[in-house]
Enzyme design. Structure first.
Site, short mmCIF file in Angstrom:
data_model
loop_
_atom_site.label_atom_id
_atom_site.label_comp_id
_atom_site.label_asym_id
_atom_site.label_seq_id
_atom_site.Cartn_x
_atom_site.Cartn_y
_atom_site.Cartn_z
N GLY A 63 4.90 4.04 -6.62
CA GLY A 63 4.04 3.03 -7.23
C GLY A 63 4.86 1.89 -7.77
O GLY A 63 5.87 1.52 -7.16
N CYS A 90 9.20 9.43 -6.07
CA CYS A 90 9.59 8.18 -6.74
C CYS A 90 8.83 8.01 -8.06
O CYS A 90 9.03 8.76 -8.99
CB CYS A 90 9.39 7.00 -5.79
SG CYS A 90 10.11 5.48 -6.42
N TYR A 91 7.90 7.06 -8.12
CA TYR A 91 7.10 6.89 -9.33
C TYR A 91 6.40 8.20 -9.69
O TYR A 91 6.29 8.57 -10.86
CB TYR A 91 6.07 5.79 -9.09
CG TYR A 91 5.22 5.46 -10.28
CD1 TYR A 91 5.61 4.46 -11.17
CD2 TYR A 91 4.02 6.13 -10.52
CE1 TYR A 91 4.82 4.14 -12.26
CE2 TYR A 91 3.23 5.82 -11.61
CZ TYR A 91 3.64 4.82 -12.48
OH TYR A 91 2.87 4.52 -13.56
N HIS A 176 12.27 8.23 -0.92
CA HIS A 176 11.01 8.18 -0.17
C HIS A 176 11.12 8.99 1.12
O HIS A 176 11.63 8.47 2.12
CB HIS A 176 10.63 6.73 0.14
CG HIS A 176 10.16 6.00 -1.06
ND1 HIS A 176 8.83 5.93 -1.43
CD2 HIS A 176 10.85 5.32 -2.02
CE1 HIS A 176 8.72 5.23 -2.55
NE2 HIS A 176 9.93 4.85 -2.93
N GLU A 178 8.81 9.62 3.12
CA GLU A 178 7.83 9.16 4.11
C GLU A 178 8.34 8.02 4.99
O GLU A 178 7.73 7.71 6.01
CB GLU A 178 6.52 8.73 3.41
CG GLU A 178 6.57 7.42 2.62
CD GLU A 178 7.11 7.57 1.19
OE1 GLU A 178 7.81 8.57 0.92
OE2 GLU A 178 6.86 6.68 0.36
N ASP A 234 -13.58 2.22 18.79
CA ASP A 234 -14.17 2.85 17.61
C ASP A 234 -15.63 3.23 17.83
O ASP A 234 -16.03 4.38 17.61
CB ASP A 234 -14.05 1.95 16.38
CG ASP A 234 -12.61 1.57 16.08
OD1 ASP A 234 -11.71 2.26 16.61
OD2 ASP A 234 -12.38 0.61 15.35
N LYS A 373 -6.60 4.67 13.17
CA LYS A 373 -6.86 4.18 14.54
C LYS A 373 -6.18 5.04 15.61
O LYS A 373 -6.79 5.37 16.62
CB LYS A 373 -6.34 2.75 14.64
CG LYS A 373 -6.68 2.07 15.94
CD LYS A 373 -8.00 1.39 15.80
CE LYS A 373 -8.34 0.55 17.00
NZ LYS A 373 -9.60 -0.19 16.75
#
Ligand code: XMP
Length: 517
Positions: A63, A90-91, A176, A178, A234, A373
Site C-alpha cells: 500500500g 510490504c505495507y 514483493h 508478486e 466477453d 480477461k
C-alpha cells in the site's frame, strides 16, 4: 457489502485485503495463476463477512509508503483472529507488525528496486527456495518483530525482510513476491498456498464453467434470459455459459449496426446460430444506422447517435420476445474493480454493448464478474468458441464509424472495411496479431494526388494504427517491421479501390488516444 458472487467462489480460495489497488490485483492474479481462486476485498471489509466466505488464507497487500502516513489505511486486527493463515506483504507486513505489538521504524532511507536478501532461518517458508535477490519498495521497515515471531530473512535496510509465526499461521515479507523481479516470488506464494493454507489447485477453466453453470441455474430458475452479442469475446463467453446452463431459454440478440469489420456478422451467425445452436436474433440494421449518421461528422455526436440507436433497436427486439426478466452482461472483474473510475470515459463517451439501458426492469446475469480477461479467453477456448473470437483484439462499440473521419457513408465504410481486412490478414500472417493490443486502419477525410498506371489519381489515404498496451490507459505505437509495412501498403493500394496512399500513425497514448475519434 462484498460482491455476492464471491459466496460460491471463495471457499477454499484466498482473499487479498487491499491496501493499495495496483498491488492487490497483481497478487490475486498470481494466486489464480497457481490455480487457486483469489479475489480482492477492501481493507475495511467486515471480518465477519470474511469469515462467512471460508477462505483458506488471507494476504494483506502492499500500500502507501508508510503506515505512519496521514490517512494510511488501517488494518482491522480482527482479521488476524479468524483462525485463517495470513501473509502480509510490504505495507501488509508493517500493518500486521503494529497490530501485533511489534515495531515499525521510520528509517527515512528505504529500499527501492532489486535488493539482495539473506535467508536467516531455512526451516521456514524459504525451505525450498533459492532466495538471493528480491524486489523491494519501502521507506519504513519492521525494526522489531512481534513476540513469538521468528525473523527468517534480512536485507541491507530491512532487519526484518521476512518473519513468521507458524503456530499462529502468520507470515510476513517486506519484499514483493508478486512482481517478476522477485525470481522466487511465485514459489514463495506457492509455499504459502499449498503448505500453509492447504489449498488445492483446482481453479481451472472446467471448474469455473461448472461453478458458473450451477450459479446461473440457481439465479434464473425456469425463467428466460436475453443477451446482446457484440462479436467480442466477453459477451460471447458470457452467452455460452448461460446457454450451457439454461439452453434454449436464452435468446441472443445481435444488432449489426453496419459498422463492423469484414465477416464479423457472419462469424457471429456461424458460431452462435449454426455451431452452438443458440436461439439468435440477427438484426441487420445497417441502413437504419447509416441514415441516422448521414451528414454527422462530429465524433461525440456519432458516438451518441450509435449508442442511442443501439439501445432503441435492442429494446424493440427484446420487447418482441415478451417480458424477459434476465439480461446477460459480460462484466469482467476489472470492470467491477474500476467501475466509476475509468479515465477513458471522461475523454470519450464510450458505448459498450454491455452498457444497455439503465431503466430496463431486468435482473443482470454476470457470469464473468470474477474473471480477468485472460481467464475469460481460457474459458472461451474450453467452451469451443472459435479462435478468432477468443483472441479478437478490442474493438469499440461504435465500430468503424469512429475510424472514418468525417462523413460515414456506405461507400467510405466499404473502403475502410477492405483496407482493414488486408491489414488484419498481413498482421496475422506476420504472427503479430496477439502481441498487439490493437491494429487497425483509419480513413481520414482528405484526398491526395497520386499516379497509378500513368494516370493521375485523386483518392483517400489510409492510416495504419498499431499499438501495444497492457490496459488501454496508455499505449505505445508498435514498431512494425518495414517489410510488413511495405506489404500492407502495396496490397491496400492495389486491392482497395479509392485509396492511393498509406501512412503510419506513430503517436503513443498519451498524447494521442488509441482511436482517432
Ligand atoms: P481510446 O481511443 O480512448 O480507447 O484510447 C481506449 C480503448 O477503448 C476502446 N474504445 C471503446 N470500447 N466502446 C468500447 O467498447 C467505445 O465506445 C470505445 N471507444 C474506445 C478503444 O478501442 C481502446 O481499446
Amino acid at each position: 457489502m462484498l460482491d455476492p458472487a464471491l459466496a460460491s467462489a471463495v471457499p477454499g480460495g484466498v482473499l487479498v485485503v487491499d491496501f493499495g489497488a495496483q498491488y492487490a490485483q497483481l497478487i490475486a492474479r498470481r494466486i489464480r495463476e497457481c490455480r487457486v481462486f483469489s479475489a480482492v476485498v477492501p481493507h475495511d471489509v467486515d471480518p465477519a463477512e470474511v469469515a462467512r466466505l471460508h477462505p483458506s488464507g488471507l494476504v494483506l497487500s502492499g500500500g502507501p509508503a508508510s503506515v505512519y502516513e496521514p490517512g494510511a489505511p488501517a488494518l482491522n486486527a480482527a482479521l488476524l483472529e479468524l483462525g485463517v493463515p495470513v501473509l502480509g506483504i510490504c505495507y501488509g507486513l508493517q500493518a500486521m507488525t503494529l497490530a501485533l505489538g511489534g515495531e515499525v521504524a521510520r528509517t527515512g532511507a528505504g529500499e527501492f528496486g532489486k535488493t539482495p536478501i539473506t535467508v536467516t532461518e531455512r526451516e521456514s517458508l524459504f525451505r525450498e527456495l533459492e532466495a538471493e535477490t528480491c524486489w523491494m519498495s519501502h521507506r519504513d521497515a519492521v525494526s522489531a518483530a512481534p513476540e513469538g515471531f521468528t525473523v527468517t530473512a534480512t536485507s541491507p535496510d530491512a532487519p526484518v525482510a521476512a518473519m513468521e509465526h507458524p503456530g499462529r499461521g502468520m507470515y510476513g515479507v517486506q519484499f514483493h513476491p508478486e512482481v517478476v523481479h522477485t525470481p522466487f516470488g511465485t514459489d514463495l506464494l506457492k509455499a504459502f498456498l499449498f503448505e500453509v493454507c492447504d489449498c488445492t489447485p483446482t481453479w481451472t477453466p472446467v471448474h469455473v464453467i461448472e461453478d458458473q453453470v450451477a450459479r446461473i441455474r440457481a439465479q434464473v430458475g425456469d425463467e428466460r434470459v436475453i443477451c446482446a452479442l457484440s462479436g467480442g469475446v466477453d459477451s460471447a463467453v458470457a452467452a455460452l455459459l448461460v446457454h450451457k446452463a439454461v439452453g434454449d431459454r436464452l435468446t441472443c440478440i445481435f444488432v449489426d449496426h453496419g459498422m463492423l469489420r469484414h465477416g464479423e456478422g457472419d462469424q457471429v451467425e456461424e458460431a452462435f446460430g449454426e455451431h452452438f445452436h443458440v436461439p439468435l436474433v440477427h438484426v441487420r440494421a445497417q441502413e437504419h444506422f447509416l441514415s441516422h449518421l448521414a451528414g454527422v461528422t462530429e465524433p461525440e455526436e456519432k458516438r451518441k447517435i450509435i449508442g442511442r440507436e443501439f439501445i432503441r433497436t435492442f429494446e424493440a427486439e427484446s420487447a418482441k420476445l415478451g417480458g424477459v426478466p434476465f439480461l446477460v452482461q459480460g462484466t469482467l472483474y476489472s470492470d467491477v474493480i474500476e467501475s466509476g473510475s475509468r479515465d477513458a470515459a471522461k475523454i470519450k463517451s464510450h458505448h459498450n454493448v454491455g452498457g444497455l439501458p439503465e431503466d430496463m426492469s431486468v435482473e443482470l446475469v454476470e457470469p464473468l464478474r470474477q474473471l480477468f480477461k485472460d481467464e475469460v479467453r481460457v474459458v472461451g477456448e474450453e467452451l469451443g468458441l472459435p479462435e478468432r473470437m477468443v483472441w479478437r483484439q478490442p474493438f469499440p462499440g461504435p465500430g468503424l464509424a469512429i475510424r472514418i473521419i468525417g462523413d460515414v457513408t456506405a461507400e467510405r465504410l466499404e473502403i475502410l472495411r477492405n483496407a482493414d481486412f488486408v491489414l488484419q490478414e498481413e498482421i496475422r500472417r506476420a504472427g503479430l496479431y496477439r502481441e498487439l493490443w490493437q491494429s487497425f486502419a483509419v480513413l481520414p477525410a482528405v484526398k491526395s494526388v497520386g499516379v497509378q498506371g500513368d494516370e493521375r489519381t485523386y483518392a483517400y489515404p489510409v492510416v495504419i494504427r498499431a499499438v501495444t498496451s497492457a490496459d488501454a490507459m496508455t499505449a505505445e505505437w508498435a514498431r512494425l517491421p518495414y517489410d510488413l509495412l511495405e506489404r500492407i501498403s502495396n496490397r491496400i493500394i492495389n486491392e482497395v479501390p479509392g485509396v492511393n496512399r498509406v501512412v503510419l500513425d506513430i503517436t503513443s497514448k498519451p498524447p494521442g488516444t488509441i482511436e482517432w475519434e
